[in-house]
Design an enzyme around this catalytic site. Sequence first.
Site, PDB file in Angstrom:
ATOM      1  N   LYS A   5       0.832  -1.212   0.000  1.00 56.44           N
ATOM      2  CA  LYS A   5       0.000   0.000   0.000  1.00 56.44           C
ATOM      3  C   LYS A   5       0.864   1.259   0.000  1.00 56.44           C
ATOM      4  O   LYS A   5       0.645   2.176  -0.797  1.00 56.44           O
ATOM      5  CB  LYS A   5      -0.896  -0.007   1.227  1.00 56.44           C
ATOM      6  CG  LYS A   5      -1.522   1.338   1.604  1.00 56.44           C
ATOM      7  CD  LYS A   5      -2.203   1.250   2.951  1.00 56.44           C
ATOM      8  CE  LYS A   5      -2.778   2.576   3.396  1.00 56.44           C
ATOM      9  NZ  LYS A   5      -1.749   3.526   3.856  1.00 56.44           N
ATOM     10  N   ASN A   6       1.856   1.313   0.873  1.00 51.18           N
ATOM     11  CA  ASN A   6       2.659   2.529   1.018  1.00 51.18           C
ATOM     12  C   ASN A   6       3.611   2.758  -0.140  1.00 51.18           C
ATOM     13  O   ASN A   6       4.250   3.807  -0.214  1.00 51.18           O
ATOM     14  CB  ASN A   6       3.437   2.481   2.332  1.00 51.18           C
ATOM     15  CG  ASN A   6       2.544   2.602   3.539  1.00 51.18           C
ATOM     16  OD1 ASN A   6       1.433   3.131   3.448  1.00 51.18           O
ATOM     17  ND2 ASN A   6       3.009   2.108   4.674  1.00 51.18           N
ATOM     18  N   CYS A  27      -6.296   8.129   8.806  1.00 54.84           N
ATOM     19  CA  CYS A  27      -6.495   7.632  10.163  1.00 54.84           C
ATOM     20  C   CYS A  27      -6.091   8.686  11.188  1.00 54.84           C
ATOM     21  O   CYS A  27      -5.112   9.404  11.006  1.00 54.84           O
ATOM     22  CB  CYS A  27      -5.674   6.356  10.401  1.00 54.84           C
ATOM     23  SG  CYS A  27      -6.269   4.905   9.506  1.00 54.84           S
ATOM     24  N   ARG A  42      -0.015  15.080  12.007  1.00 55.86           N
ATOM     25  CA  ARG A  42       0.964  14.817  10.952  1.00 55.86           C
ATOM     26  C   ARG A  42       1.019  16.041  10.052  1.00 55.86           C
ATOM     27  O   ARG A  42       0.524  16.030   8.925  1.00 55.86           O
ATOM     28  CB  ARG A  42       0.554  13.556  10.170  1.00 55.86           C
ATOM     29  CG  ARG A  42       0.669  12.295  11.008  1.00 55.86           C
ATOM     30  CD  ARG A  42       0.249  11.071  10.234  1.00 55.86           C
ATOM     31  NE  ARG A  42      -1.200  11.002  10.080  1.00 55.86           N
ATOM     32  CZ  ARG A  42      -1.823  10.039   9.399  1.00 55.86           C
ATOM     33  NH1 ARG A  42      -1.129   9.098   8.809  1.00 55.86           N
ATOM     34  NH2 ARG A  42      -3.135  10.023   9.305  1.00 55.86           N
ATOM     35  N   PRO A  43       1.572  17.143  10.579  1.00 56.90           N
ATOM     36  CA  PRO A  43       1.573  18.393   9.815  1.00 56.90           C
ATOM     37  C   PRO A  43       2.397  18.265   8.542  1.00 56.90           C
ATOM     38  O   PRO A  43       3.337  17.475   8.473  1.00 56.90           O
ATOM     39  CB  PRO A  43       2.204  19.396  10.789  1.00 56.90           C
ATOM     40  CG  PRO A  43       3.018  18.561  11.724  1.00 56.90           C
ATOM     41  CD  PRO A  43       2.272  17.270  11.867  1.00 56.90           C
ATOM     42  N   ASP A  78       4.068   1.175  11.868  1.00 55.79           N
ATOM     43  CA  ASP A  78       2.937   0.471  11.279  1.00 55.79           C
ATOM     44  C   ASP A  78       2.807  -0.981  11.750  1.00 55.79           C
ATOM     45  O   ASP A  78       1.776  -1.617  11.510  1.00 55.79           O
ATOM     46  CB  ASP A  78       3.032   0.485   9.743  1.00 55.79           C
ATOM     47  CG  ASP A  78       2.561   1.805   9.153  1.00 55.79           C
ATOM     48  OD1 ASP A  78       2.065   2.654   9.916  1.00 55.79           O
ATOM     49  OD2 ASP A  78       2.682   1.984   7.928  1.00 55.79           O
ATOM     50  N   ARG A 132      -8.394  -0.434   4.152  1.00 58.64           N
ATOM     51  CA  ARG A 132      -7.485   0.559   3.568  1.00 58.64           C
ATOM     52  C   ARG A 132      -6.113  -0.046   3.278  1.00 58.64           C
ATOM     53  O   ARG A 132      -5.400   0.432   2.395  1.00 58.64           O
ATOM     54  CB  ARG A 132      -7.326   1.755   4.505  1.00 58.64           C
ATOM     55  CG  ARG A 132      -8.583   2.614   4.653  1.00 58.64           C
ATOM     56  CD  ARG A 132      -8.314   3.840   5.507  1.00 58.64           C
ATOM     57  NE  ARG A 132      -7.197   4.570   4.922  1.00 58.64           N
ATOM     58  CZ  ARG A 132      -6.305   5.239   5.633  1.00 58.64           C
ATOM     59  NH1 ARG A 132      -6.376   5.244   6.944  1.00 58.64           N
ATOM     60  NH2 ARG A 132      -5.327   5.886   5.025  1.00 58.64           N
TER      61      ARG A 132
END
Length: 421
Positions: free
Chosen positions: A22-23, A120, A125-126, A310, A402
């Site tokens: 996915k990533n 999520c 997470r700027p 993760d 997801r």
Amino acid sequence: MSVLVIEGPSPLCGEVVIHGAKNSALPILAASVLLKGETALKSCPKLSDVEATAKILRHLGFKCVRQNYRDEKNAVLISGYPKRNEIPHYMMRKMRSSVVFLGALLGRTGEAKLSFPGGCDIGARPIDLHLSSLRRLGVEINEKHGCIICTAPKGIIGDYITLSFPSVGATENIMLASAISKGTTVIENAAREPEIIDLANFLNICGAKISGQGESTLIIEGVSSLYGCEYRIMPDRIVAATYIACCGAAGGEIVLRNSPNQYILPMLSVFEDAGCVLSIYKNSIYVKAPKKLLSPQMIRTMPYPGFPTDAQAQVMAMAALAEGTTVFVENIFENRFQHIPELVRLGAKIKAEGKVAIVEGVKNLSGAFVKAPDLRAGAALVTAGLAAGGITTIGGLEYIDRGYESIERDVSMLGGKIKRI
């Protein structure tokens, strides 16, 4: 509403093929904005996040379809060119990784307008690091009404960028923006994750000139154009780690095919410390659970090659049944312990304060109704449910879907008693 129902304890025995990452798939799909001609992505997983990314590509004007391609039964084909450079907020809010379209659109069109991304709720997470890096490349940025409006009036111009933190997303955005640019861009303290390597390899096949991927210094020499190609996405190392944790918690022995062994090695010592027997082959891993699960003692999440955030929740679910005490220190996200209350509902003994969680192993877990609060927490609940006695019902499958391509299918192939209702 769909739920997963697990009848446990359910030891695992069998083989499963690890699907594409996915990533890795999401930034590679975004990178297709830069390309002329057709691109065929093999091993592109069937995930809700992948479909959300495909919808963004279609909105931008690309043709993006899933179909058979040569020897691949399930490839994604992308072709066309960007007819617009704006992404509406309801698409952006579907997932965090949608922010990589910022670099891709700037690299191809010199303009981008999009809202702040969603995903999520695992903590702040700027994207300040993304924006400050893009400014170094000649991008003018205005923020108003929740939107980011970016233009590169003189095009993307290479520069020297030092990241204060090896952010995966910021590294990806810089790579995508500067692949088609004037001059050379150097990223110091770049993210070293395998998915960064996969993106760089993909772009290089398309005609980019990127070197240093997998190291802390990444060099991108700008080229004038990139062209579509045929590419196979790397296997998902987090999915592989999840099924190892499932086996460790529930017992049994399994084989993972198409495993990204080169990139999963930094995680394996944790499972070995827990007593699991692991045998590594060319592209597969044999896993045998111990008769008595032991505490891994201390796990700290860190950027690659450290232990990945993760996989923290899934390993915590396994550690909940280990003999002894395990300390988890979460160094990446401040809100990544949302699975703890749900694991406690199953009988786990866990206390958390700040970024530290202390897990005292128990002999048994008991089935209950739980709900996934985020993607990896959902995988942790599957891990715990396979080990728990009785029936475990898991809600919140929209999160699990997801990142896992039909998790109930894969776990069933491994002998787990699980079904989606």
